[in-house]
Design an enzyme around this catalytic site. Structure first.
Site, PDB file in Angstrom:
ATOM      1  N   HIS A 106      25.042  12.813 -17.764  1.00 17.27           N
ATOM      2  CA  HIS A 106      25.513  12.612 -19.105  1.00 17.27           C
ATOM      3  C   HIS A 106      25.314  11.178 -19.461  1.00 17.27           C
ATOM      4  O   HIS A 106      24.597  10.795 -20.532  1.00 17.27           O
ATOM      5  CB  HIS A 106      26.852  13.059 -19.154  1.00 17.27           C
ATOM      6  N   GLU A 107      25.873  10.423 -18.524  1.00 18.62           N
ATOM      7  CA  GLU A 107      25.914   8.815 -19.028  1.00 18.62           C
ATOM      8  C   GLU A 107      24.306   8.275 -19.049  1.00 18.62           C
ATOM      9  O   GLU A 107      23.835   7.400 -19.781  1.00 18.62           O
ATOM     10  CB  GLU A 107      26.630   8.003 -18.356  1.00 18.62           C
ATOM     11  N   HIS A 133      22.701   9.064 -22.483  1.00 19.43           N
ATOM     12  CA  HIS A 133      23.161   7.945 -23.283  1.00 19.43           C
ATOM     13  C   HIS A 133      22.219   6.513 -22.911  1.00 19.43           C
ATOM     14  O   HIS A 133      21.615   6.052 -23.883  1.00 19.43           O
ATOM     15  CB  HIS A 133      24.505   7.410 -23.161  1.00 19.43           C
ATOM     16  N   GLU A 160      25.429  11.400 -28.643  1.00 23.65           N
ATOM     17  CA  GLU A 160      26.019  12.623 -27.825  1.00 23.65           C
ATOM     18  C   GLU A 160      24.804  13.627 -27.712  1.00 23.65           C
ATOM     19  O   GLU A 160      24.839  14.511 -26.639  1.00 23.65           O
ATOM     20  CB  GLU A 160      27.279  13.199 -28.318  1.00 23.65           C
TER      21      GLU A 160
HETATM   22 ZN    ZN Z   1      29.231  10.989 -24.185  1.00 26.73          ZN
END
Ligand code: ZN
Length: 502
Positions: A269-270, A273, A299
């Site tokens: 997830h990170e 980003h 996101e």
């Molecule tokens: Zn996030």
């Protein structure tokens, strides 16, 4: 005489760009301090660090709202339409305008109120005692409602949304969430009804931290995360942070020694980003165009890599033997289908941050509806816990055991982050819309994934999303890259086919 226009624009923008670069540097320096606070700072640094961060924030704010910045913006005039200078002026003007509209007294009061609300919230959550937090929330909400009065919007909540997703509107989100509700609520009911067994079981066991760490690093290295321009460290709440440009973009993760998926999916997830921030055009560094265009689009990148990639069959076709080999004796004999079902297990739960892919948006929907009701004065702070539980029951079929597991679980309201939650669902919707557009243009993406190769996918995202930074408005960026504005249909089709099948 077009060259005159360009000469004039560049002549006039020099001093303004210098000033904006200095403001960017102050904010980036504050981010380094914030990164340190959440990773390696000893406890004793808390007080001093709060002062340092407040000072930098104050100096950056004063520079932004100063007469000098106002004069430079005014003198800048018009840049060539469609040019980067025009985009810089548009974004700088918006930030300046937003900052000067709020009275200094209101900014200071809000900062003080949230400063008191956060520790009160921590205590209230520890004791599961709403009454400790409620008066603080009333105060924060009143100040935010006052702020909305100074800002633009068709609806008082629009001003909250606009801070995180420029151009986002309550009315449009209402339509999006109604569509999500109609599609997801019945699907959750069907899927949960058929799930008696514990599908997560294979991911429970003893997984040493170092091996989890190196496996996660190998995965995001294959995604294209550039370690010469970033690093990964442990943190209680995983996050990604950058410092004014793509040259240093860091992420953090956390480890659960008994549950394999926590660290792996936090890392993916990170990294989503981080890939976004690492892909932004280098020339936008220290300008208002650096950074992701909106929280929703940001996101979409984290969720794309976390869900569309790392929770997909093609991904696990490549990685499941590698994961099995990484944990001999723990995962022996684990087959593709078992791990695929384990990482996609659906279980309605009380806590948003632990929610699975299918139920996640219902947690967001609930918060969106409550926030809109608060800003429309259709709901009071005192009524929040009861309203929360009623919606949990309606959408997810569970009532939290106590307020710590319910209305007190998130930090957002204590910090005054009204309008932030919808970005999580906008991101989910956009993640599928973007992924489908990418696969349509580059059909090699899926077969590549089965070989652990993600260059075609990253290349498409770089070209269509990442590189542009804040050059386009979020809506324009999505229309340019996918051929149409935000659309829930691909996302709902994806959920239906993925979870209907299970
Ligand atoms: Zn996030």
């Amino acid at each position: 005489m077009s060259h005159m226009t360009i000469d004039e624009a560049s002549k006039d923008l020099g001093p303004l760009k210098d000033r904006l670069a200095t403001i960017s540097d102050l904010n980036s320096a504050a981010s380094v301090l914030a990164w340190d606070r959440q990773t390696y700072m000893p406890k004793g640094g808390v007080g001093g660090r709060a002062e340092q961060l407040a000072s930098l924030a104050r100096i950056a704010h004063e520079m932004l709202v100063s007469d000098e910045t106002g004069r430079l913006l005014e003198d800048a005039g018009q840049a060539e339409p469609g040019s980067e200078d025009a985009a810089i002026l548009r974004v700088a003007m918006r930030e300046y305008d937003r900052a000067i509209r709020l009275p200094a007294r209101l900014v200071a009061e809000t900062s003080r109120a949230t400063g008191l609300a956060e520790p009160a919230w921590i205590q209230a959550r520890e004791r599961s005692d709403w009454s400790l937090f409620a008066p603080h929330l009333e105060q924060v909400l009143t100040l935010k409602q006052e702020a909305a009065g100074y800002l633009d919007g068709d609806h008082p909540y629009d001003a909250m949304l606009d801070r995180y997703d420029p151009g986002s509107r309550t009315q449009r989100l209402r339509i999006m969430f109604d569509e999500l509700k109609a599609g997801i609520v019945p699907l959750v009911r069907d899927v949960s009804a058929g799930l008696a067994e514990d599908r997560v079981a294979p991911l429970r066991g003893a997984f040493d931290k170092e091996t989890q760490d190196s496996f996660g690093r190998a995965v995001i290295t294959s995604f294209g995360y550039d370690w010469s321009r970033g690093r990964q460290d442990p943190a209680v709440h995983p996050f990604c942070i950058s410092f004014g440009g793509p040259g240093d973009v860091r992420l953090t993760t956390r480890y659960d020694p008994n549950l394999l998926q926590i660290s792996l999916f936090a890392t993916c997830h990170e990294a989503g980003h981080a890939l976004y921030e690492q892909g932004i055009d280098q020339s936008y560094s220290r300008t208002p165009l650096s950074g992701g265009v909106s929280m929703g689009v940001h996101e979409s990148q984290s969720r794309l890599w976390e869900n569309l990639v790392a929770r997909s069959r093609p991904f696990w076709a490549h990685f499941h033997p590698r994961l099995r080999d990484a944990f001999p004796g723990v995962l022996d004999g684990l087959d593709l289908e078992t791990i695929y079902r384990a990482v996609n297990a659906v279980q309605a739960s009380e806590i948003r941050t632990e929610a699975d892919e299918l139920t996640y948006d219902l947690h967001v929907l609930l918060r969106f509806e409550l926030e809109v009701d608060l800003f429309e004065n259709n709901l009071t702070v005192a009524e929040l816990p009861e309203a929360w539980n009623a919606k949990m029951d309606e959408y997810l079929g569970i009532v939290p055991e106590n307020d710590a597991l319910g209305v007190l679980q998130d930090t957002h309201w204590a910090l005054g982050y009204f309008g932030y939650f919808p970005a999580y669902s906008v991101g989910n919707v956009l993640s599928v819309q973007l992924f489908e557009a990418a696969v349509q243009e580059r059909p090699e993406i899926l077969p590549d994934m089965e070989r652990g190769e993600f260059g075609a996918l990253l290349g498409w995202l770089r070209e269509n999303v990442h590189s542009h930074g804040k050059k386009y408005e979020p809506d324009d960026l999505i229309s340019r890259s996918t051929g149409r504005p935000l659309d829930t249909a691909p996302y709902l089709r994806y959920l239906e086919s993925k979870f209907g099948e299970m």
